[in-house]
Motif scaffolding. Structure first.
Motif, PDB file in Angstrom:
ATOM      1  N   SER A 178      -1.962   7.042  -1.376  1.00  0.00           N
ATOM      2  CA  SER A 178      -1.564   5.664  -1.085  1.00  0.00           C
ATOM      3  C   SER A 178      -0.615   5.124  -2.154  1.00  0.00           C
ATOM      4  CB  SER A 178      -2.814   4.779  -0.985  1.00  0.00           C
ATOM      5  OG  SER A 178      -3.666   5.216   0.065  1.00  0.00           O
ATOM      6  N   TRP A 179      -0.842   5.478  -3.413  1.00  0.00           N
ATOM      7  CA  TRP A 179       0.062   5.018  -4.464  1.00  0.00           C
ATOM      8  C   TRP A 179       1.426   5.693  -4.362  1.00  0.00           C
ATOM      9  CZ3 TRP A 179      -0.368   0.770  -7.021  1.00  0.00           C
ATOM     10  CH2 TRP A 179      -1.620   0.228  -7.280  1.00  0.00           C
ATOM     11  N   VAL A 194       3.376   3.712  -2.079  1.00  0.00           N
ATOM     12  CA  VAL A 194       3.978   2.525  -2.695  1.00  0.00           C
ATOM     13  C   VAL A 194       5.343   2.869  -3.278  1.00  0.00           C
ATOM     14  CG1 VAL A 194       3.711   0.829  -4.541  1.00  0.00           C
ATOM     15  CG2 VAL A 194       1.721   1.498  -3.181  1.00  0.00           C
ATOM     16  N   THR A 245       7.712   3.383  -0.410  1.00  0.00           N
ATOM     17  CA  THR A 245       8.111   2.104   0.174  1.00  0.00           C
ATOM     18  C   THR A 245       9.161   1.415  -0.678  1.00  0.00           C
ATOM     19  OG1 THR A 245       5.896   1.877   1.113  1.00  0.00           O
ATOM     20  CG2 THR A 245       7.251  -0.101   1.037  1.00  0.00           C
ATOM     21  N   ASN A 280       4.765   3.866   5.857  1.00  0.00           N
ATOM     22  CA  ASN A 280       4.173   3.731   4.522  1.00  0.00           C
ATOM     23  C   ASN A 280       3.283   2.496   4.405  1.00  0.00           C
ATOM     24  OD1 ASN A 280       5.337   6.067   3.545  1.00  0.00           O
ATOM     25  ND2 ASN A 280       7.141   5.026   2.736  1.00  0.00           N
ATOM     26  N   ILE A 307      -0.330   1.268   2.460  1.00  0.00           N
ATOM     27  CA  ILE A 307      -0.311   0.219   1.442  1.00  0.00           C
ATOM     28  C   ILE A 307      -1.266  -0.921   1.783  1.00  0.00           C
ATOM     29  CG2 ILE A 307       1.167  -1.522   0.358  1.00  0.00           C
ATOM     30  CD1 ILE A 307       3.458   0.394   0.554  1.00  0.00           C
TER      31      ILE A 307
END
Length: 528
Positions: A68-69, A72, A75, A110, A114
């Motif tokens: 997930s990071w 980021v 994104t 993405n 997030i």
């Protein structure tokens, strides 16, 4: 702690730890997401929620958060590309609607990672029931963004593959009609498919902190359409590669000398183009579109891998629910381990046969999260960085002070041509002085009073300037050289010798000066 323990024991009922009796829980959340097994008539025991905490090691959640990071960062890369496309000139970005649309699709995808990372929602309504889109708005938003972005990404790489195929294989220049068709298909089809998937299948927390589509009807309303377009994209891309290989092999066999360094004429048909000309044209198109080809292959491979893995994972869970005998060894091992004070780690080997391996699932999550970085490396240019630097340094500058020729903007009203220079900042025109015409009053035609210009019959009066210390002098004694030019009084370079000498009178011109006392004919000096 004693009260909590008693409440937990009450929820378990007659089920052994770590399972809970389904009769002690209300019908809320995504009921079909429970993993339960009927042990006796009237006794159904369910595995605690979330399921991934019991079938995968403890570092599964850590790896999911790491993906997930990375999303980021991806994104942020997509946002940089979109802002560059919006505010920088086209020569800095080389923007195109196909590239912009792919970046937007990955940007949406993405966001599916997030949103739960920022909200940190509870995955479960109670001890055995996961949240669904009706009980959690975070689940609905994250799954919608993930599904829509993934399907839109597949559609836009499909459009790019079709565009490249038409240009290379069919020599068709895609124009405005194809752009309208691409926008209508690239956004409308994903919207319709995702809407049908949410209505007939729904989404829930199933694998990690991001919601995914449920099993019911998911094969027909989502997985088959996305795999269909991904497969078509791969077929079209391989057909284009096959044509390029064919053209390359044909160019190797083309030994015609007429096509070595020539180019096809304007009137030459593309169908009658020589193999070497066709190869040069295909190579030029690939050199311009190699970034798009790489993006098509990366995104399509990611989506196919993602779809196959999650379909297989979904079917595995459903087989366990429909065939409880498959999980008997794992359930017994887990019950014995908990009774002895152990945990799930003692039974991971037995549980690995019921789910997809952790490495495969984590690889899918990382590949989906890293697509934004792929786009930055393939579509990003160093000129974007320099463009932002120039924009931030002087956002309101009008540019450099340049002089441009006014002849570029021809004025029809002014028929008289003149050499003018115009400042870019100040509208000041620098023109040449108007010509002076000397006229004579002597009539030269039968009609009386007609005045004609006399450019040769009069001598202009010389006026001494106010701060001039020179005056016109009469000519000296006549010279003997031709044309009244004395070579000895200048720095002209002698060119030849003999009865006379050639002097360089002007650039590229020579004049012969006869030597005194020599009566030989200068015109006959080159006679043999």
């Amino acid at each position: 702690m004693a009260t909590e323990s008693n409440a937990t024991l009450a929820l378990r009922g007659l089920c052994i730890a770590p399972f809970f009796d389904v009769s002690n829980f209300p019908d809320e959340g995504y009921i079909e997401g429970r993993l339960c097994q009927e042990l006796a008539p009237g006794l159904t025991c369910c595995l605690p929620c979330p399921i991934t905490d019991w079938v995968y090691p403890d570092n599964f959640n850590t790896l999911s958060d790491a993906a997930s990071w990375i999303s980021v960062v991806g994104t942020a890369a997509c946002l940089f590309l979109l802002l560059s496309y919006a505010f920088l000139p086209v020569e800095k970005t080389n923007r195109h609607y196909l590239s912009i649309s792919i970046v937007c699709a990955v940007f949406f995808m993405n966001f599916g990672f997030i949103i739960p990372l920022a909200a940190q929602p509870d995955q479960c309504v109670n001890e055995i029931t996961p949240h669904g889109m009706k009980s959690s708005t975070v689940c609905a938003a994250s799954a919608t963004a993930l599904l829509f972005g993934g399907f839109a990404g597949v559609m836009w790489v499909f459009m790019r593959a079709v565009s490249l195929h038409l240009q290379i294989c069919w020599q068709q220049n895609v124009g405005r009609l194809f752009m309208i068709f691409a926008h209508a298909s690239g956004w409308l089809i994903p919207f319709l498919v995702v809407t049908l998937a949410l209505v007939f299948s729904g989404v829930s927390f199933r694998f990690g902190a991001t919601c995914h589509i449920n099993h019911a009807n998911s094969l027909a309303d989502f997985w088959i359409p996305i795999l269909l377009f991904a497969g078509l994209t791969m077929l079209i891309q391989f057909a284009t590669f096959g044509y390029c290989v064919k053209v390359y092999l044909a160019s190797l066999a083309d030994n015609s000398a007429s096509t070595e360094g020539s180019a096809p004429t304007y009137t030459q048909s593309v169908r009658t183009m020589s193999p070497r000309h066709a190869y040069r044209r295909v190579r030029r198109v690939i050199a311009l579109q190699w970034r798009g080809i790489a993006i098509v292959l990366i995104i399509v491979c990611d989506v196919i891998f993602f779809s196959v893995v999650f379909v297989f994972l979904d079917n595995t869970v459903e087989q366990v629910k429909n065939t409880p005998e498959l999980s008997t060894d794992w359930v017994q091992c887990l019950a014995i381990a908990i009774a002895k004070g152990g945990g799930k780690d003692d039974c991971l080997k037995e549980g690995s046969d019921l789910v997809v391996s952790q490495g495969t699932v984590v690889a899918v999550l990382f590949l989906l999260a890293i697509n934004g970085l792929f786009l930055l490396f393939l579509l990003g240019r160093w000129s974007m960085v320099t463009g932002w630097i120039d924009l931030l340094r002087s956002p309101f500058s009008k540019g450099n002070n340049e002089f441009v020729s006014v002849d570029a903007r021809y004025d029809v009203k002014n028929s008289q041509s003149s050499y003018e220079m115009l400042s870019k900042d100040a509208n000041e025109v620098v023109t040449s002085l108007p010509p002076v015409h000397l006229t004579s009053t002597t009539p030269t035609s039968p009609r009386a009073g007609t005045k004609t210009p006399d450019f040769y019959g009069q001598t202009a009066r010389y006026e001494v300037p106010s701060r001039s210390f020179s005056s016109p002098r009469p000519p000296t004694s006549p010279t003997r050289n031709l044309g009244g030019w004395d070579a000895s009084t200048t720095y002209a370079r002698p060119v030849g010798q003999g009865n006379g000498t050639f002097y360089e009178a002007e650039e590229g011109r020579f004049q012969f000066q006869h030597r005194a006392g020599d009566d030989r004919n200068p015109l006959g000096m080159n006679r043999i």
